[in-house]
Design an enzyme around this catalytic site. Structure first.
Site, PDB file in Angstrom:
ATOM      1  N   CYS A 210      68.456  11.163  87.746  1.00 17.42           N
ATOM      2  CA  CYS A 210      68.603   9.849  87.108  1.00 17.42           C
ATOM      3  C   CYS A 210      67.490   8.923  87.589  1.00 17.42           C
ATOM      4  O   CYS A 210      66.816   9.191  88.577  1.00 17.42           O
ATOM      5  CB  CYS A 210      69.948   9.249  87.506  1.00 17.42           C
ATOM      6  SG  CYS A 210      71.321  10.320  87.116  1.00 17.42           S
TER       7      CYS A 210
ATOM      8  N   ARG B 159      63.418  10.438  83.301  1.00 21.32           N
ATOM      9  CA  ARG B 159      64.250  11.225  84.230  1.00 21.32           C
ATOM     10  C   ARG B 159      65.709  11.297  83.767  1.00 21.32           C
ATOM     11  O   ARG B 159      66.491  12.075  84.292  1.00 21.32           O
ATOM     12  CB  ARG B 159      64.205  10.592  85.617  1.00 21.32           C
ATOM     13  CG  ARG B 159      62.840  10.601  86.265  1.00 21.32           C
ATOM     14  CD  ARG B 159      62.862   9.772  87.509  1.00 21.32           C
ATOM     15  NE  ARG B 159      63.654  10.417  88.531  1.00 21.32           N
ATOM     16  CZ  ARG B 159      63.142  11.154  89.506  1.00 21.32           C
ATOM     17  NH1 ARG B 159      61.844  11.344  89.555  1.00 21.32           N
ATOM     18  NH2 ARG B 159      63.901  11.726  90.412  1.00 21.32           N
TER      19      ARG B 159
ATOM     20  N   TRP C  46      71.284  10.557  83.786  1.00 22.51           N
ATOM     21  CA  TRP C  46      71.295  11.933  83.287  1.00 22.51           C
ATOM     22  C   TRP C  46      72.659  12.470  83.686  1.00 22.51           C
ATOM     23  O   TRP C  46      72.879  12.821  84.850  1.00 22.51           O
ATOM     24  CB  TRP C  46      70.168  12.752  83.893  1.00 22.51           C
ATOM     25  CG  TRP C  46      70.204  14.164  83.430  1.00 22.51           C
ATOM     26  CD1 TRP C  46      70.748  15.233  84.072  1.00 22.51           C
ATOM     27  CD2 TRP C  46      69.709  14.687  82.196  1.00 22.51           C
ATOM     28  NE1 TRP C  46      70.633  16.361  83.329  1.00 22.51           N
ATOM     29  CE2 TRP C  46      69.985  16.073  82.162  1.00 22.51           C
ATOM     30  CE3 TRP C  46      69.049  14.124  81.120  1.00 22.51           C
ATOM     31  CZ2 TRP C  46      69.636  16.890  81.103  1.00 22.51           C
ATOM     32  CZ3 TRP C  46      68.684  14.945  80.051  1.00 22.51           C
ATOM     33  CH2 TRP C  46      68.986  16.298  80.051  1.00 22.51           C
TER      34      TRP C  46
ATOM     35  N   ASN D 207      72.354   9.154  92.181  1.00 22.34           N
ATOM     36  CA  ASN D 207      71.728  10.323  91.567  1.00 22.34           C
ATOM     37  C   ASN D 207      72.153  11.526  92.386  1.00 22.34           C
ATOM     38  O   ASN D 207      72.021  11.506  93.607  1.00 22.34           O
ATOM     39  CB  ASN D 207      70.199  10.191  91.584  1.00 22.34           C
ATOM     40  CG  ASN D 207      69.520  11.395  90.947  1.00 22.34           C
ATOM     41  OD1 ASN D 207      70.154  12.116  90.173  1.00 22.34           O
ATOM     42  ND2 ASN D 207      68.269  11.632  91.277  1.00 22.34           N
ATOM     43  N   GLY D 208      72.724  12.541  91.728  1.00 23.31           N
ATOM     44  CA  GLY D 208      73.154  13.747  92.445  1.00 23.31           C
ATOM     45  C   GLY D 208      74.532  14.172  91.977  1.00 23.31           C
ATOM     46  O   GLY D 208      74.981  13.802  90.891  1.00 23.31           O
TER      47      GLY D 208
ATOM     48  N   GLU E 133      61.176  37.111  77.147  1.00 28.33           N
ATOM     49  CA  GLU E 133      60.944  35.702  77.501  1.00 28.33           C
ATOM     50  C   GLU E 133      59.471  35.464  77.825  1.00 28.33           C
ATOM     51  O   GLU E 133      58.895  34.452  77.411  1.00 28.33           O
ATOM     52  CB  GLU E 133      61.844  35.295  78.659  1.00 28.33           C
ATOM     53  CG  GLU E 133      61.657  33.871  79.151  1.00 28.33           C
ATOM     54  CD  GLU E 133      61.854  32.800  78.082  1.00 28.33           C
ATOM     55  OE1 GLU E 133      62.410  33.117  77.000  1.00 28.33           O
ATOM     56  OE2 GLU E 133      61.415  31.664  78.298  1.00 28.33           O
TER      57      GLU E 133
ATOM     58  N   LYS F 150      57.173  32.745  75.787  1.00 28.80           N
ATOM     59  CA  LYS F 150      56.416  31.689  76.481  1.00 28.80           C
ATOM     60  C   LYS F 150      54.955  31.735  76.071  1.00 28.80           C
ATOM     61  O   LYS F 150      54.335  30.711  75.760  1.00 28.80           O
ATOM     62  CB  LYS F 150      56.554  31.846  77.994  1.00 28.80           C
ATOM     63  CG  LYS F 150      57.890  31.397  78.522  1.00 28.80           C
ATOM     64  CD  LYS F 150      58.000  29.905  78.583  1.00 28.80           C
ATOM     65  CE  LYS F 150      59.149  29.185  77.994  1.00 28.80           C
ATOM     66  NZ  LYS F 150      60.133  29.724  77.180  1.00 28.80           N
TER      67      LYS F 150
ATOM     68  N   GLU G 297      54.494  30.633  72.337  1.00 20.69           N
ATOM     69  CA  GLU G 297      54.779  29.254  71.917  1.00 20.69           C
ATOM     70  C   GLU G 297      53.825  28.232  72.530  1.00 20.69           C
ATOM     71  O   GLU G 297      53.658  27.151  71.968  1.00 20.69           O
ATOM     72  CB  GLU G 297      56.224  28.876  72.179  1.00 20.69           C
ATOM     73  CG  GLU G 297      56.648  28.829  73.627  1.00 20.69           C
ATOM     74  CD  GLU G 297      58.112  28.384  73.756  1.00 20.69           C
ATOM     75  OE1 GLU G 297      58.565  27.562  72.954  1.00 20.69           O
ATOM     76  OE2 GLU G 297      58.786  28.860  74.664  1.00 20.69           O
TER      77      GLU G 297
ATOM     78  N   HIS H  93      57.831  55.212  69.982  1.00 21.11           N
ATOM     79  CA  HIS H  93      58.382  55.312  68.616  1.00 21.11           C
ATOM     80  C   HIS H  93      57.650  54.415  67.635  1.00 21.11           C
ATOM     81  O   HIS H  93      58.161  54.108  66.565  1.00 21.11           O
ATOM     82  CB  HIS H  93      59.877  54.986  68.650  1.00 21.11           C
ATOM     83  CG  HIS H  93      60.659  55.911  69.526  1.00 21.11           C
ATOM     84  ND1 HIS H  93      60.939  57.211  69.186  1.00 21.11           N
ATOM     85  CD2 HIS H  93      61.149  55.735  70.782  1.00 21.11           C
ATOM     86  CE1 HIS H  93      61.607  57.799  70.163  1.00 21.11           C
ATOM     87  NE2 HIS H  93      61.752  56.927  71.149  1.00 21.11           N
TER      88      HIS H  93
ATOM     89  N   LYS I 258      61.692  20.142  70.880  1.00 19.49           N
ATOM     90  CA  LYS I 258      62.500  20.491  72.056  1.00 19.49           C
ATOM     91  C   LYS I 258      63.905  20.907  71.651  1.00 19.49           C
ATOM     92  O   LYS I 258      64.535  21.725  72.302  1.00 19.49           O
ATOM     93  CB  LYS I 258      62.579  19.281  73.018  1.00 19.49           C
ATOM     94  CG  LYS I 258      63.258  19.599  74.343  1.00 19.49           C
ATOM     95  CD  LYS I 258      62.526  20.671  75.108  1.00 19.49           C
ATOM     96  CE  LYS I 258      63.285  21.134  76.334  1.00 19.49           C
ATOM     97  NZ  LYS I 258      62.679  22.355  76.904  1.00 19.49           N
TER      98      LYS I 258
HETATM   99  C1  AGP Z   1      62.109  27.886  74.374  1.00 22.55           C
HETATM  100  O1  AGP Z   1      60.919  27.807  75.149  1.00 22.55           O
HETATM  101  C2  AGP Z   1      61.894  27.399  72.970  1.00 22.55           C
HETATM  102  N1  AGP Z   1      61.426  26.046  73.041  1.00 22.55           N
HETATM  103  C3  AGP Z   1      63.060  27.621  72.020  1.00 22.55           C
HETATM  104  O2  AGP Z   1      63.068  28.988  71.713  1.00 22.55           O
HETATM  105  C4  AGP Z   1      64.472  27.249  72.546  1.00 22.55           C
HETATM  106  O3  AGP Z   1      64.836  28.126  73.574  1.00 22.55           O
HETATM  107  C5  AGP Z   1      65.474  27.428  71.394  1.00 22.55           C
HETATM  108  O4  AGP Z   1      65.160  26.520  70.385  1.00 22.55           O
HETATM  109  C6  AGP Z   1      66.932  27.243  71.822  1.00 22.55           C
HETATM  110  O5  AGP Z   1      67.122  25.945  72.333  1.00 22.55           O
HETATM  111  P1  AGP Z   1      68.544  25.617  72.984  1.00 22.55           P
HETATM  112  O6  AGP Z   1      68.623  26.370  74.280  1.00 22.55           O
HETATM  113  O7  AGP Z   1      68.545  24.140  73.182  1.00 22.55           O
HETATM  114  O8  AGP Z   1      69.597  26.082  72.019  1.00 22.55           O
END
Ligand code: AGP
Length: 611
Positions: A2, A27, A74, A100-101, A484, A488, A491, A507, A606
């Site tokens: 926070c 934050r 937060w 905060n915590g 993953e 990363k 994206e 395969h 996001k």
């Molecule tokens: C992750 O790096 C991406 N930005 C994206 O795939 C994200 O994980 C996905 O949109 C799911 O988001 P959420 O966890 O908020 O559901």
């Protein structure tokens, strides 16, 4: 995470509080509030929503006073409402606290204080602190600093507390245990905050409180004491950062800052779930009677990075509980006519808590009679309202679009759930449970060891930043990491990358291999190690360059690596927590090498709130 600000001085507190809160809003931004001592009362104004909602409210009222505290929240306990916004007061309304915590023993203390006659007006853990201080002052007729010094011995968990009391204007008392707190003085004023950006406009000479310290802030003065009440010397550090650098904690990008925040994100997410007797606790999860005994199938639904944490969860849950687990992309789940009933447990994973596909999937699951538990990072998010129960990750706000610390926090949260289910169903021996909990508790420090190899990772990133295609291969939970790591890279660097089951290469995908194609191989999982090395040999035989993620000191892996990321060893099912960190850094440094912005990658948001 926070935002906290406190001011005491010769001028008006409010403008300084609002200015500092604005600089800390990144934050935490689900509600905000201020408390200012005005005469013999504390004026408190609080609003859910972003800081601008509070500012609008304050614009039509007069809040005068030269001692005040402010907070942008937060949420960790209690939905983001006006009533749960900080500051919180005691019964008399003369003591105000921001925090905060996480106060781990808040429920025990709340019950005790209610028995003593205190009445509560919020669902937060923080309000307990205000009433605890009040009860100590009443019992001992002591000062605010004496009461806080006594209170910190009762509180358990993580806290940065900032307190004021009408009877003691001109004085702010603070306490730190785990959560950061800094202070400073400038012309005729004393300041305290949870982050440097709030102070930079006034002073660059910062006092950083250490753990288990109490501070007394007055105009032009900061004094420090330990939790026993003994005064300790005050030292300042000169901060030369500009404001933008300060918001990023000195890191170049939020994504890098959040990668380096992962040890704390793991600690905060695991905090309070493993008691001293080695038992797993999910106290905030209230299961409907009989659900745990009735479950005969689990379905995990999620998107993107959250889907990858679900991949790992499938392995952990099935291995520890022997309950079969299905894993679905949320956008596919309800269209495949899944078999669900009241013996199904559906786990919806969404760090944002707002992903439309995942929300739709769990609403569908509930219509089919399943029990739904959500795993999310955002208190009060939509998913918390659709689920029967929620497990929160406590990674703090994640500003970078690419999920990093929220992903690692999901991994430990899901493993905690799996261990809890195993404990309740008696499907795991005490010894194995204890070993696994010990290994989980070791993860935060081990993540730091992975962060320490950033030099090796950066070298590999420079070497392969020009690649057109990169293959990530793994087996078992190593697949989680491969998928993953590929996401990363895709994206934030826009390089085509693919996560692939190493055993599946022959395969088809092995046709992609030609001299110089980088292949990232995750070879940390002991059980499949030999098979993984055989797969590495296969691709090397066709000219691939291999970037290996391997246990520290693994000479066989070193012999096969063009680049080697050595990570500490842990339990096989926990290896994704450590392996992923190396690949987050890899993607980040490739993006930087290509001159791209890791925090704001093209085409992405996001939170994906459309289906
Ligand atoms: C992750 O790096 C991406 N930005 C994206 O795939 C994200 O994980 C996905 O949109 C799911 O988001 P959420 O966890 O908020 O559901």
């Amino acid at each position: 995470m926070c935002g906290i600000v406190g001011y005491v001085g010769s001028g008006q507190a409010l403008p300084v509080l609002l200015d500092g809160m604005a600089r800390l809003e990144y934050r935490g931004y689900d509600s905000a509030g201020v408390a200012v001592i005005s005469g013999d009362a504390v004026t408190v104004v609080r609003k859910a929503g972003h800081l601008e909602e509070l500012t609008k409210e304050l614009a039509v009222m007069e809040v005068l006073g030269s001692t005040g505290i402010g907070h942008t929240r937060w949420a960790t306990h209690g939905a983001p409402t006006d009533g749960n916004a900080h500051p919180h007061r005691d019964c008399s309304g003369k003591i105000a606290v921001v925090h905060n915590g996480i106060i781990e023993n808040h429920d025990v203390l709340r019950a005790r204080l209610i028995r003593e006659g205190h009445s509560f007006s919020s669902d937060t853990d923080t309000e307990v602190v205000a009433h605890l201080i009040e009860s100590i002052i009443e019992e001992e007729s002591c000062s605010l600093i004496s009461a806080v010094t006594k209170a910190v011995h009762v509180l358990e968990g993580a806290f940065a507390l900032v307190c004021i009391r009408t009877e003691e204007p001109g004085c702010i008392i603070v306490a730190r245990q785990v959560s950061p707190l800094i202070a400073g003085t400038a012309e005729g004023m004393g300041l305290v905050a949870s982050g440097i950006p709030a102070l930079l406009a006034y002073t660059r000479d910062i006092v950083s409180l250490e753990d288990n310290q109490i501070g007394e802030i007055r105009a032009g003065s900061v004094r420090l004491f330990d939790f026993e009440g003994d005064e300790i010397p005050v030292s300042t550090v000169r901060v030369e950062w500009n404001l933008e650098a300060a918001e990023k904690g000195g890191y170049e990008d939020f994504m890098l800052k959040e990668i380096f925040e992962q040890p704390q994100a793991l600690r905060d997410t695991m905090r309070g779930h493993f008691d001293r007797q080695g038992r797993v606790k999910l106290d905030d999860v209230h299961w409907k009677p009989g659900v745990l005994e009735r479950i005969d199938k689990i379905v995990v639904v999620a998107c993107g990075t959250s889907y990858h944490s679900g991949m790992m969860a499938k392995h952990s849950i099935e291995h520890w509980t022997r309950i079969p687990v299905e894993l679905d992309l949320a956008s596919e789940f309800r269209y495949r006519d899944p078999v669900l009933d009241d013996r199904s447990l559906v786990i919806g994973i969404a760090q944002s808590g707002e992903t439309a596909d995942t929300l739709a999937a769990i609403r569908f699951a509930k219509e089919m009679g399943a029990t739904v538990i959500a795993v999310t990072n955002v208190v009060g998010s939509s998913i918390t309202r659709h689920a029967d129960a929620v497990i929160f990750t406590h990674a703090g706000p994640e500003i970078g679009v690419a999920a990093t610390k929220t992903f690692l926090a999901q991994l430990v949260a899901l493993n905690t759930l799996a261990l809890y289910l195993a404990q309740e169903r008696g499907s795991m021996s005490r010894d194995k449970m204890t070993e696994t909990i010990d290994a989980m508790n070791a993860l935060p420090e081990q993540v730091k060891e992975v962060l320490a190899i950033q030099g090796d990772v950066r070298r590999a990133a420079k070497r392969y930043a020009g690649a057109a295609d990169v293959l990530f291969i793994g087996r078992g939970v190593g697949m989680t990491v491969a998928m993953e790591g590929a996401l990363k890279l895709k994206e934030i660097t826009y390089i085509h990358a693919e996560g692939y089951a190493a055993g599946e290469l022959k395969h088809g995908a092995i046709a992609l291999i030609e001299p110089g194609v980088p292949v990232v191989a995750i070879v940390t999982g002991q059980k499949l190690y030999d098979k993984m090395l055989a797969n590495v040999e296969e691709v090397r035989a066709r000219g691939a360059d291999t970037i290996m993620v391997a246990p520290r000191g693994d000479e066989r892996a070193r012999a096969l690596a063009n680049e080697l990321f050595e990570v500490p060893s842990t339990k096989p099912l926990l290896t994704p927590v450590l392996d992923t960190v190396a690949l987050q850094l890899f993607a980040y440094f490739v993006a930087k090498e290509k001159g791209l912005s890791p925090d704001k990658p093209r085409n992405l948001a996001k939170s994906v709130t459309v289906e």
